[in-house]
Design an enzyme around this catalytic site. Structure first.
Site, PDB file in Angstrom:
ATOM      1  N   CYS A  35       0.859  -1.183   0.000  1.00 20.25           N
ATOM      2  CA  CYS A  35       0.000   0.000   0.000  1.00 20.25           C
ATOM      3  C   CYS A  35       0.895   1.232   0.000  1.00 20.25           C
ATOM      4  O   CYS A  35       2.013   1.188   0.504  1.00 20.25           O
ATOM      5  CB  CYS A  35      -0.951   0.011   1.192  1.00 20.25           C
ATOM      6  SG  CYS A  35      -0.154   0.037   2.806  1.00 20.25           S
TER       7      CYS A  35
ATOM      8  N   HIS B  40      -1.036   6.934  14.334  1.00 11.38           N
ATOM      9  CA  HIS B  40       0.350   6.926  14.769  1.00 11.38           C
ATOM     10  C   HIS B  40       1.012   8.252  14.436  1.00 11.38           C
ATOM     11  O   HIS B  40       0.603   8.965  13.519  1.00 11.38           O
ATOM     12  CB  HIS B  40       1.133   5.761  14.158  1.00 11.38           C
ATOM     13  CG  HIS B  40       0.876   5.536  12.704  1.00 11.38           C
ATOM     14  ND1 HIS B  40      -0.227   4.854  12.246  1.00 11.38           N
ATOM     15  CD2 HIS B  40       1.569   5.888  11.591  1.00 11.38           C
ATOM     16  CE1 HIS B  40      -0.208   4.789  10.926  1.00 11.38           C
ATOM     17  NE2 HIS B  40       0.878   5.425  10.498  1.00 11.38           N
TER      18      HIS B  40
END
Length: 712
Positions: A28, A628
């Site tokens: 990805c 994150h």
């Protein structure tokens, strides 16, 4: 004999083989969470179906569990589940199904079934495999693969511009143009077809900068895109360095590689911390663009201008010599760089002599001009297996452009395989030019290709077409012969490399198993050394040489009393998440992390996490989100977990609300890619349905922590 699943084998296994062997690549573009989720889902589905599978993951920390030449040779099919470019040249002769990464997550069983009827990949990737396989040796091969991948990246983005620009010009010339001795094929000004022609010209003008820009992008990432494109434009604009012709696609390849590696070099320069945020968007593009542009104008451009001038003088001195020799030389020059200084020298030399009454020289050029696109298009028809589907489609467009004398139709082929295509083009061009010179073919307009003969600008039409046809056939046959030789040599080398002992096999192939933990694959006695490290079960993860495995701080090395190397503790676990929207949830999670004393600036932590969300959602589907942040707002790595009974809308791929939320924060100066390793480990483990259920039903923080200790 077919496999148990009904898939006709294409691998190298024996007839006694009982289990289907598949390979997969997942990737990805924004991170690695979806990469590992797709890999884990495919592994789980394969294990349930009794199928061997090995999955290569191409994440932000690099390729892991890399497929070797031996793996590919013995495989029965390949699944590519990726949202970014994955080189397919190494899978020539294998059944390949290509989908987005979301398909790998949500429909792994369907993909395994689809491989049964997937087409066999023709292997149009040229002579170099871009996979850093374990069986390769030496540093040169790796460098070649990086360069080849960058080149192919530029070519793939350039092809639509060539096709659209070339076809629009061809259509406008055929429907709206007429011959004019003083201006070639002329389209009336202010007409509809002139507007169509202008649009096509813009496509052609963008073609060269696009090639250069995306070569640079593949090497130096986004900061290299601007210097690459600007450098390509400069290379193609000869007036900037006092040349009547630009450097064309060859100049674009040069500027693309220069821009890419220049940006990589600038990235290595140590700068003050306050300058780092603006480096990729301001400093690097400006410095690289200026340096590359000036270098091309003042250093590279001068030799190009010199070549143009002296070639013109040299050709002028050949007038009156053998027509066959002159035609062969002009054909060689026309075919060499298709729009560059050598091509333009020959073309303008022939066009300039029309006004003096000498139309034979332009006749030689006119016969050579269509040979390259016609020859390359014909090659894709007579040896389809040597070309990818995209190349075959480009070949059809190239044939059409060749009919209208647009030699640029062959540029994608020349850029992708210069060592094979350019010599073939030159040989065919020389033959066509020599035959036209021998027959005394004349062309009254400065244009080439069958269109000028159809519109009545050529005298000696039969011999003109004979020259074009023979030159085209010579180019096509030479091209397929050279590519075939290159492919045979590459495959022969791959077989030799494949006999070398594989270090990961000798070390028993420690990897990450389907449950996210480390697993040692023990090969059955009947397997040879060419078998993959993972036999009899699905595996995905890193070999023993992987940095995550060898790092003493890796989560995989945590003790029973620690979770994720101690980054996640009882302080950072919350059974109920109170916030109902994403921003509020991130803010609440940041407050949870702040309780550890490792967060110095909660607002900056929140802002960094939200900026990451703008790049692409961290909602992974399956009711999971992993926001994150890498920021100096934290002093040490810290991970938090919270549950939401109602779920938080996170923009997940599958539309589910996030009920299991992990937040990862590491300092900007953290060694290595610790946050990415944590993210990968979590992504793998969270694909275990039982693990998610235990996490959702754990009654309190202590019970949640016990479940989280399963992460290895």
């Amino acid at each position: 004999m077919t496999s148990p699943a009904g898939l006709p084998p294409t691998g190298g296994g024996s007839g006694e083989r009982q289990r289907l062997k598949l390979l997969a690549v997942t990737a990805c573009p924004t991170g690695i969470a979806h990469t590992y989720m797709a890999a884990e889902k495919l592994s789980q589905a394969a294990e349930q179906l009794g199928i061997d599978i090995k999955v290569e993951t191409q994440g932000s920390i690099g390729a892991e569990n890399v497929l070797t030449d031996n793996d590919v040779r013995t495989a029965d099919g390949v699944i590519i589940a990726a949202d970014k470019d994955v080189d397919l040249s190494r899978f020539a002769g294998k059944r390949v199904v290509t989908v987005g990464v979301a398909e790998g997550i949500h429909h792994p069983e369907r993909l395994i079934e689809q491989v049964r009827t997937a087409p066999v990949h023709g292997g149009g990737g040229g002579g170099t495999s871009t996979s850093p396989s374990a069986g390769s040796s030496g540093g040169g091969g790796k460098e070649r693969s990086v360069g080849y991948k960058a080149l192919m990246n530029g070519v793939s983005y350039m092809i639509p511009f060539v096709v659209v620009g070339g076809l629009l010009i061809a259509i406008s010339l055929s429907l709206g143009g007429h011959t004019d001795p003083s201006g070639g094929l002329v389209i009336p000004k202010d007409s509809f077809w002139m507007d169509v022609n202008n649009i096509g010209v813009i496509g052609f003008q963008l073609m060269v900068p696009i090639l250069s820009g995306y070569i640079a992008y593949a090497i130096g990432d986004r900061p290299a895109l601007v210097p690459g494109m600007v450098g390509g434009w400069i290379a193609n604009t000869g007036s900037l360095y006092d040349s009547e012709a630009g450097a064309g696609f060859i100049g674009a390849i040069v500027t693309g590689f220069l821009a890419g590696y220049l940006v990589l070099w600038i990235k290595k320069v140590e700068v003050p911390k306050f300058v780092r945020p603006i480096m990729p968007i301001i400093v690097i593009p400006i410095v690289a663009t200026t340096a590359l542009g000036l270098f091309f104008i003042y250093v590279i451009g001068k030799p190009i201008s010199w070549v143009f001038e002296h070639l013109t003088d040299w050709l002028g001195g050949m007038t009156g010599t053998s027509a066959v020799l002159l035609g062969a030389i002009l054909g060689l020059m026309i075919a060499f760089d298709m729009g560059g200084p050598v091509n333009k020298t020959a073309f303008l030399f022939g066009a300039g002599l029309i006004a003096t009454g000498n139309q034979e020289v332009m006749g030689m050029c006119a016969a050579a001009i269509p040979v390259m696109p016609l020859g390359q298009g014909l090659a894709t028809l007579i040896r389809k297996r040597l070309y990818t589907e995209q190349e075959r489609e480009t070949g059809l467009a190239s044939l059409f452009m060749g009919l209208f004398g647009i030699s640029e139709g062959a540029i994608p082929f020349a850029a992708a395989r210069p060592a094979q295509v350019i010599p073939a083009n030159m040989l065919g061009g020389a033959v066509a030019g020599a035959l036209a010179g021998l027959a005394g073919v004349e062309d009254a307009v400065p244009h080439g290709g069958p269109i000028v003969a159809v519109l009545g600008a050529v005298s000696g039409v039969p011999m003109f077409f004979v020259a074009v046809v023979i030159g085209t056939v010579v180019t096509a046959l030479t091209t397929v012969a050279l590519i075939d030789v290159s492919e045979r040599r590459r495959r022969g080398q791959s077989m030799v490399d494949g006999l070398a002992p594989q270090p990961e096999l000798a070390l028993a192939g420690v990897g990450v198993g389907a449950d996210g933990g480390t697993a040692t694959a023990h090969a059955p006695a009947q397997r040879t050394s060419s078998a993959p490290a993972s036999t009899g079960s699905a595996t995905v993860g890193t070999d023993t040489g992987d940095s995550a495995s060898s790092d003493s701080k890796s989560p995989a090395c945590a003790s029973d009393d620690e979770v994720l190397s101690g980054y996640l503790t009882a302080q950072t676990v919350k059974v109920r998440l109170d916030s109902g929207d994403k921003e509020a949830a991130i803010r609440e999670m940041a407050g949870l992390l702040a309780a550890t004393g490792k967060v110095t600036d909660v607002e900056e932590l929140v802002a960094t996490a939200l900026r990451r969300e703008e790049q692409g959602t961290t909602g992974l589907g399956e009711e999971i989100a992993i926001p994150h942040a890498k920021t100096d707002a934290v002093t040490a790595p810290v991970v938090g977990f919270a549950r939401s009974a109602e779920g938080v809308e996170w923009g997940s791929l599958d539309g589910t609300k996030a009920k299991l939320v992990f937040m990862i924060s590491v300092p900007e100066a953290a060694a290595g890619d610790e946050h990415l390793r944590i993210l990968a480990l979590l992504s793998r483990k969270l694909m275990d349905t039982g693990f998610r259920e235990r996490l959702m039903t754990a009654p309190d923080e202590a019970a949640v922590l016990d479940v989280l200790r399963e992460i290895r």
